[in-house]
Design a protein around this motif. Structure first.
Motif, PDB file in Angstrom:
ATOM      1  N   GLU A   1       0.847  -1.183   0.000  1.00 24.87           N
ATOM      2  CA  GLU A   1       0.000   0.000   0.000  1.00 24.87           C
ATOM      3  C   GLU A   1       0.889   1.241   0.000  1.00 24.87           C
ATOM      4  OE1 GLU A   1      -2.993  -0.107   3.088  1.00 24.87           O
ATOM      5  OE2 GLU A   1      -3.408  -2.239   2.691  1.00 24.87           O
ATOM      6  N   PRO A   2       0.869   2.016  -1.088  1.00 33.60           N
ATOM      7  CA  PRO A   2       1.768   3.164  -1.201  1.00 33.60           C
ATOM      8  C   PRO A   2       1.756   4.107   0.008  1.00 33.60           C
ATOM      9  CG  PRO A   2       0.709   2.777  -3.302  1.00 33.60           C
ATOM     10  CD  PRO A   2       0.051   1.845  -2.308  1.00 33.60           C
ATOM     11  N   ALA A   3       0.594   4.417   0.541  1.00 38.08           N
ATOM     12  CA  ALA A   3       0.523   5.353   1.670  1.00 38.08           C
ATOM     13  C   ALA A   3       1.277   4.825   2.886  1.00 38.08           C
ATOM     14  CB  ALA A   3      -0.934   5.646   2.027  1.00 38.08           C
ATOM     15  N   LEU A   4       1.260   3.522   3.095  1.00 36.77           N
ATOM     16  CA  LEU A   4       2.019   2.927   4.205  1.00 36.77           C
ATOM     17  C   LEU A   4       3.503   2.830   3.856  1.00 36.77           C
ATOM     18  CD1 LEU A   4      -0.381   0.079   5.390  1.00 36.77           C
ATOM     19  CD2 LEU A   4       0.153   2.224   6.569  1.00 36.77           C
ATOM     20  N   LEU A   5       3.819   2.343   2.665  1.00 36.34           N
ATOM     21  CA  LEU A   5       5.213   2.156   2.263  1.00 36.34           C
ATOM     22  C   LEU A   5       5.995   3.465   2.365  1.00 36.34           C
ATOM     23  CD1 LEU A   5       6.712  -0.142  -0.246  1.00 36.34           C
ATOM     24  CD2 LEU A   5       7.238   2.265  -0.569  1.00 36.34           C
ATOM     25  N   MET A   6       5.381   4.559   1.984  1.00 36.36           N
ATOM     26  CA  MET A   6       6.078   5.856   1.998  1.00 36.36           C
ATOM     27  C   MET A   6       6.486   6.288   3.410  1.00 36.36           C
ATOM     28  SD  MET A   6       3.917   7.894  -0.924  1.00 36.36           S
ATOM     29  CE  MET A   6       4.694   9.452  -0.562  1.00 36.36           C
ATOM     30  N   GLN A   7       5.853   5.723   4.425  1.00 35.41           N
ATOM     31  CA  GLN A   7       6.151   6.116   5.806  1.00 35.41           C
ATOM     32  C   GLN A   7       7.357   5.404   6.397  1.00 35.41           C
ATOM     33  OE1 GLN A   7       2.630   6.592   8.418  1.00 35.41           O
ATOM     34  NE2 GLN A   7       1.467   5.983   6.602  1.00 35.41           N
ATOM     35  N   TRP A   8       7.794   4.289   5.792  1.00 34.51           N
ATOM     36  CA  TRP A   8       8.860   3.518   6.424  1.00 34.51           C
ATOM     37  C   TRP A   8       9.988   3.078   5.480  1.00 34.51           C
ATOM     38  CZ3 TRP A   8      10.263  -1.230   4.648  1.00 34.51           C
ATOM     39  CH2 TRP A   8       9.363  -1.875   3.779  1.00 34.51           C
ATOM     40  N   PHE A   9       9.817   3.183   4.190  1.00 35.48           N
ATOM     41  CA  PHE A   9      10.643   2.478   3.213  1.00 35.48           C
ATOM     42  C   PHE A   9      12.121   2.847   3.184  1.00 35.48           C
ATOM     43  CE2 PHE A   9      11.837   1.602  -1.329  1.00 35.48           C
ATOM     44  CZ  PHE A   9      11.759   0.229  -1.250  1.00 35.48           C
ATOM     45  N   CYS A  10      12.489   4.082   3.533  1.00 37.67           N
ATOM     46  CA  CYS A  10      13.922   4.397   3.572  1.00 37.67           C
ATOM     47  C   CYS A  10      14.279   4.980   4.929  1.00 37.67           C
ATOM     48  CB  CYS A  10      14.347   5.295   2.423  1.00 37.67           C
ATOM     49  SG  CYS A  10      13.451   6.813   2.224  1.00 37.67           S
ATOM     50  N   PRO A  11      15.514   4.722   5.361  1.00 29.98           N
ATOM     51  CA  PRO A  11      15.905   5.150   6.712  1.00 29.98           C
ATOM     52  C   PRO A  11      15.887   6.666   6.870  1.00 29.98           C
ATOM     53  CG  PRO A  11      17.581   3.720   5.717  1.00 29.98           C
ATOM     54  CD  PRO A  11      16.583   4.032   4.659  1.00 29.98           C
ATOM     55  N   LYS A  12      15.305   7.101   7.962  1.00 30.31           N
ATOM     56  CA  LYS A  12      15.276   8.525   8.279  1.00 30.31           C
ATOM     57  C   LYS A  12      16.716   9.004   8.484  1.00 30.31           C
ATOM     58  CE  LYS A  12      10.606   8.676   9.304  1.00 30.31           C
ATOM     59  NZ  LYS A  12      10.058   8.643   8.005  1.00 30.31           N
ATOM     60  N   PRO A  13      17.081  10.196   8.077  1.00 31.21           N
ATOM     61  CA  PRO A  13      16.220  11.309   7.711  1.00 31.21           C
ATOM     62  C   PRO A  13      15.814  11.332   6.234  1.00 31.21           C
ATOM     63  CG  PRO A  13      18.468  12.076   7.823  1.00 31.21           C
ATOM     64  CD  PRO A  13      18.473  10.621   8.212  1.00 31.21           C
ATOM     65  N   TRP A  14      16.181  10.320   5.469  1.00 31.08           N
ATOM     66  CA  TRP A  14      15.698  10.216   4.097  1.00 31.08           C
ATOM     67  C   TRP A  14      14.192   9.996   4.127  1.00 31.08           C
ATOM     68  CZ3 TRP A  14      18.526   9.524  -0.710  1.00 31.08           C
ATOM     69  CH2 TRP A  14      19.878   9.812  -0.586  1.00 31.08           C
ATOM     70  N   GLN A  15      13.525  10.276   2.997  1.00 34.74           N
ATOM     71  CA  GLN A  15      12.081  10.081   2.897  1.00 34.74           C
ATOM     72  C   GLN A  15      11.740   9.443   1.554  1.00 34.74           C
ATOM     73  OE1 GLN A  15       9.601  13.619   3.743  1.00 34.74           O
ATOM     74  NE2 GLN A  15      11.556  14.693   3.814  1.00 34.74           N
ATOM     75  N   THR A  16      10.654   8.718   1.534  1.00 37.15           N
ATOM     76  CA  THR A  16      10.069   8.279   0.269  1.00 37.15           C
ATOM     77  C   THR A  16       8.967   9.279  -0.037  1.00 37.15           C
ATOM     78  OG1 THR A  16      10.562   5.977   0.798  1.00 37.15           O
ATOM     79  CG2 THR A  16       8.955   6.377  -0.961  1.00 37.15           C
ATOM     80  N   VAL A  17       9.146  10.038  -1.115  1.00 39.70           N
ATOM     81  CA  VAL A  17       8.215  11.133  -1.418  1.00 39.70           C
ATOM     82  C   VAL A  17       7.216  10.772  -2.514  1.00 39.70           C
ATOM     83  CG1 VAL A  17       9.729  12.942  -0.542  1.00 39.70           C
ATOM     84  CG2 VAL A  17       9.898  12.247  -2.952  1.00 39.70           C
ATOM     85  N   GLU A  18       7.464   9.682  -3.226  1.00 42.49           N
ATOM     86  CA  GLU A  18       6.519   9.192  -4.225  1.00 42.49           C
ATOM     87  C   GLU A  18       6.563   7.669  -4.217  1.00 42.49           C
ATOM     88  OE1 GLU A  18       6.909  10.765  -8.214  1.00 42.49           O
ATOM     89  OE2 GLU A  18       7.638  12.674  -7.428  1.00 42.49           O
ATOM     90  N   CYS A  19       5.432   7.061  -4.518  1.00 43.43           N
ATOM     91  CA  CYS A  19       5.362   5.613  -4.614  1.00 43.43           C
ATOM     92  C   CYS A  19       4.220   5.236  -5.554  1.00 43.43           C
ATOM     93  CB  CYS A  19       5.131   4.983  -3.245  1.00 43.43           C
ATOM     94  SG  CYS A  19       4.982   3.188  -3.289  1.00 43.43           S
ATOM     95  N   GLU A  20       4.527   4.352  -6.482  1.00 43.71           N
ATOM     96  CA  GLU A  20       3.514   3.823  -7.400  1.00 43.71           C
ATOM     97  C   GLU A  20       3.629   2.306  -7.392  1.00 43.71           C
ATOM     98  OE1 GLU A  20       2.262   4.082 -12.139  1.00 43.71           O
ATOM     99  OE2 GLU A  20       3.963   5.256 -11.402  1.00 43.71           O
ATOM    100  N   ILE A  21       2.521   1.657  -7.147  1.00 40.61           N
ATOM    101  CA  ILE A  21       2.481   0.196  -7.073  1.00 40.61           C
ATOM    102  C   ILE A  21       1.347  -0.320  -7.941  1.00 40.61           C
ATOM    103  CG2 ILE A  21       1.917  -1.750  -5.555  1.00 40.61           C
ATOM    104  CD1 ILE A  21       3.397  -0.316  -3.307  1.00 40.61           C
ATOM    105  N   ASP A  22       1.673  -1.217  -8.864  1.00 40.07           N
ATOM    106  CA  ASP A  22       0.684  -1.950  -9.650  1.00 40.07           C
ATOM    107  C   ASP A  22       0.943  -3.419  -9.324  1.00 40.07           C
ATOM    108  OD1 ASP A  22      -1.051  -3.069 -11.467  1.00 40.07           O
ATOM    109  OD2 ASP A  22      -0.006  -2.330 -13.245  1.00 40.07           O
ATOM    110  N   LEU A  23       0.213  -3.914  -8.346  1.00 39.54           N
ATOM    111  CA  LEU A  23       0.504  -5.186  -7.694  1.00 39.54           C
ATOM    112  C   LEU A  23       0.071  -6.383  -8.533  1.00 39.54           C
ATOM    113  CD1 LEU A  23       1.862  -5.818  -5.013  1.00 39.54           C
ATOM    114  CD2 LEU A  23      -0.387  -6.024  -3.986  1.00 39.54           C
ATOM    115  N   ARG A  24       0.886  -6.682  -9.536  1.00 43.19           N
ATOM    116  CA  ARG A  24       0.669  -7.854 -10.391  1.00 43.19           C
ATOM    117  C   ARG A  24       1.990  -8.139 -11.097  1.00 43.19           C
ATOM    118  NH1 ARG A  24       0.423  -6.149 -15.725  1.00 43.19           N
ATOM    119  NH2 ARG A  24       0.279  -3.884 -15.904  1.00 43.19           N
ATOM    120  N   PRO A  25       2.223  -9.380 -11.498  1.00 42.94           N
ATOM    121  CA  PRO A  25       3.430  -9.658 -12.271  1.00 42.94           C
ATOM    122  C   PRO A  25       3.473  -8.756 -13.510  1.00 42.94           C
ATOM    123  CG  PRO A  25       2.449 -11.701 -11.540  1.00 42.94           C
ATOM    124  CD  PRO A  25       1.464 -10.599 -11.218  1.00 42.94           C
ATOM    125  N   GLY A  26       4.600  -8.080 -13.695  1.00 45.59           N
ATOM    126  CA  GLY A  26       4.745  -7.116 -14.776  1.00 45.59           C
ATOM    127  C   GLY A  26       4.357  -5.711 -14.376  1.00 45.59           C
ATOM    128  N   GLY A  27       3.761  -5.565 -13.189  1.00 44.27           N
ATOM    129  CA  GLY A  27       3.347  -4.254 -12.715  1.00 44.27           C
ATOM    130  C   GLY A  27       4.512  -3.439 -12.190  1.00 44.27           C
TER     131      GLY A  27
END
Length: 159
Positions: A28-54
């Motif tokens: 879920e992009p909204a959740l992933l953006m909150q934890w995905f890279c170590p602080k103080p770095w941030q994930t500022v965009e995330c796009e997920i198409d959850l299927r093979p090839g996505g």
């Protein structure tokens, strides 16, 4: 899948977070953006198409504001068990420009229920050559991926 120590980096831990919550944090992009890279770095965009090839695309931002886009392709998805993506391919299984990255890898996130209600979490990051593995390791793979996992656990522990 068998690990090849000369090509792979592995982070494995038992975490107190239930499997379903870990899966949501990865998908879920909204959740992933909150934890995905170590602080103080941030994930500022995330796009997920959850299927093979996505597409699996993130933009990480340094504390100085430099942005680092990453685009990959999902290869395999087994809900609540296994998530596999690679930076070697773009969405639709189109080849990526490997020259644009210091190394290309395929990540396998394996989740298994643990007896205490948490999750046995295993991240295996496979590289095409030893140089790529060494570069990724020198960048702080264990510390970075470990800190991000700690942030995932803290996020899911919030009421």
């Amino acid at each position: 899948m068998s690990s090849m120590p000369n090509l792979d980096l592995v982070l494995q831990r038992v975490i107190p977070t239930p499997v379903a919550q870990v899966w949501r944090c990865w998908t879920e992009p909204a959740l992933l953006m909150q934890w995905f890279c170590p602080k103080p770095w941030q994930t500022v965009e995330c796009e997920i198409d959850l299927r093979p090839g996505g597409i699996f695309r993130t933009v990480m931002q340094s504390p100085a504001g430099e942005q680092h886009p990453n685009e990959g392709c999902y290869l395999e998805l087994v809900p609540n068990e296994r998530l596999v993506w690679t930076g070697a391919l773009k969405a639709g299984f189109r080849p990526a420009d490997a020259a644009a990255h210091p190394f290309v890898f395929t990540a396998v996130i394996s989740l298994a229920p643990h007896a205490d209600g948490g999750t046995l979490y295993t991240a295996t990051v496979m590289h095409s050559d030893e140089s790529g593995r060494q570069t990724h390791e020198a960048m702080g793979f264990q510390q970075g991926w470990g800190a991000a996992l700690d942030q995932l656990v803290a996020l899911m522990a919030k009421p």
